[in-house]
Design a protein around this motif. Structure first.
Motif, PDB file in Angstrom:
ATOM      1  N   GLU A  51     -11.256  12.090  -5.309  1.00  0.00           N
ATOM      2  CA  GLU A  51     -10.735  11.955  -3.868  1.00  0.00           C
ATOM      3  C   GLU A  51     -10.117  13.064  -3.164  1.00  0.00           C
TER       4      GLU A  51
ATOM      5  N   ARG B 114      -8.914  13.057   0.086  1.00  0.00           N
ATOM      6  CA  ARG B 114      -8.052  12.489   1.441  1.00  0.00           C
ATOM      7  C   ARG B 114      -6.839  12.230   0.769  1.00  0.00           C
ATOM      8  N   ARG B 115      -5.800  13.188   1.519  1.00  0.00           N
ATOM      9  CA  ARG B 115      -4.476  12.957   1.125  1.00  0.00           C
ATOM     10  C   ARG B 115      -3.722  11.624   1.517  1.00  0.00           C
ATOM     11  N   GLY B 116      -4.367  11.047   2.714  1.00  0.00           N
ATOM     12  CA  GLY B 116      -4.096   9.784   3.364  1.00  0.00           C
ATOM     13  C   GLY B 116      -4.751   8.534   2.941  1.00  0.00           C
ATOM     14  N   ARG B 117      -5.561   8.707   1.597  1.00  0.00           N
ATOM     15  CA  ARG B 117      -5.929   7.529   1.177  1.00  0.00           C
ATOM     16  C   ARG B 117      -5.236   6.589   0.746  1.00  0.00           C
ATOM     17  N   GLN B 118      -5.354   5.402   1.302  1.00  0.00           N
ATOM     18  CA  GLN B 118      -4.574   4.030   1.068  1.00  0.00           C
ATOM     19  C   GLN B 118      -4.974   3.777  -0.342  1.00  0.00           C
TER      20      GLN B 118
ATOM     21  N   GLN C 203       1.637  10.359  -1.033  1.00  0.00           N
ATOM     22  CA  GLN C 203       3.176  10.028  -0.924  1.00  0.00           C
ATOM     23  C   GLN C 203       3.080   9.265  -2.529  1.00  0.00           C
TER      24      GLN C 203
ATOM     25  N   ARG D  30       0.187   5.891   0.534  1.00  0.00           N
ATOM     26  CA  ARG D  30      -0.999   6.881   0.649  1.00  0.00           C
ATOM     27  C   ARG D  30      -0.928   7.769  -0.711  1.00  0.00           C
ATOM     28  N   LEU D  31      -1.784   8.250  -0.808  1.00  0.00           N
ATOM     29  CA  LEU D  31      -2.308   8.954  -2.006  1.00  0.00           C
ATOM     30  C   LEU D  31      -1.204  10.009  -2.219  1.00  0.00           C
TER      31      LEU D  31
ATOM     32  N   MET E 181       0.804  -1.349   0.177  1.00  0.00           N
ATOM     33  CA  MET E 181       0.009   0.222   0.038  1.00  0.00           C
ATOM     34  C   MET E 181       0.802   1.274   0.033  1.00  0.00           C
TER      35      MET E 181
END
Length: 77
Positions: free
Chosen positions: A50, A52-56, A20, A17-18, A15
């Motif tokens: 999307e 959410r910056r932290g979206r997996q 990253q 994060r988006l 995985m």
């Protein structure tokens, strides 16, 4: 850009994060730039907006970013 034309970007884990991923692919120059793109409504994940910056993200997911010069697409590999 067609989804089939998207560059496949290999990641080291299962995985990422988006935010990253946008930096890793050089679509965004920095974390702040990635956050601005995401919050600005310019990022789609598998065709869905999307914010959410932290979206997996997992392997196979398609990320599309609307930029001034056109849309850039990358698939998580």
């Amino acid at each position: 850009m067609e989804a089939d034309d998207a560059e496949v970007v290999e990641i080291s884990g299962d995985m990422i994060r988006l935010g990253q991923f946008l930096k890793f692919t050089n679509i965004a120059e920095s974390g702040a730039a990635a956050g601005a793109m995401i919050q600005g409504g310019d990022v789609l994940v598998d065709g869905e907006l999307e914010t959410r910056r932290g979206r997996q993200l997992s392997r196979g997911m398609l990320v599309e970013v609307r930029l001034p010069g056109g849309t850039v697409a990358a698939r998580v590999g």
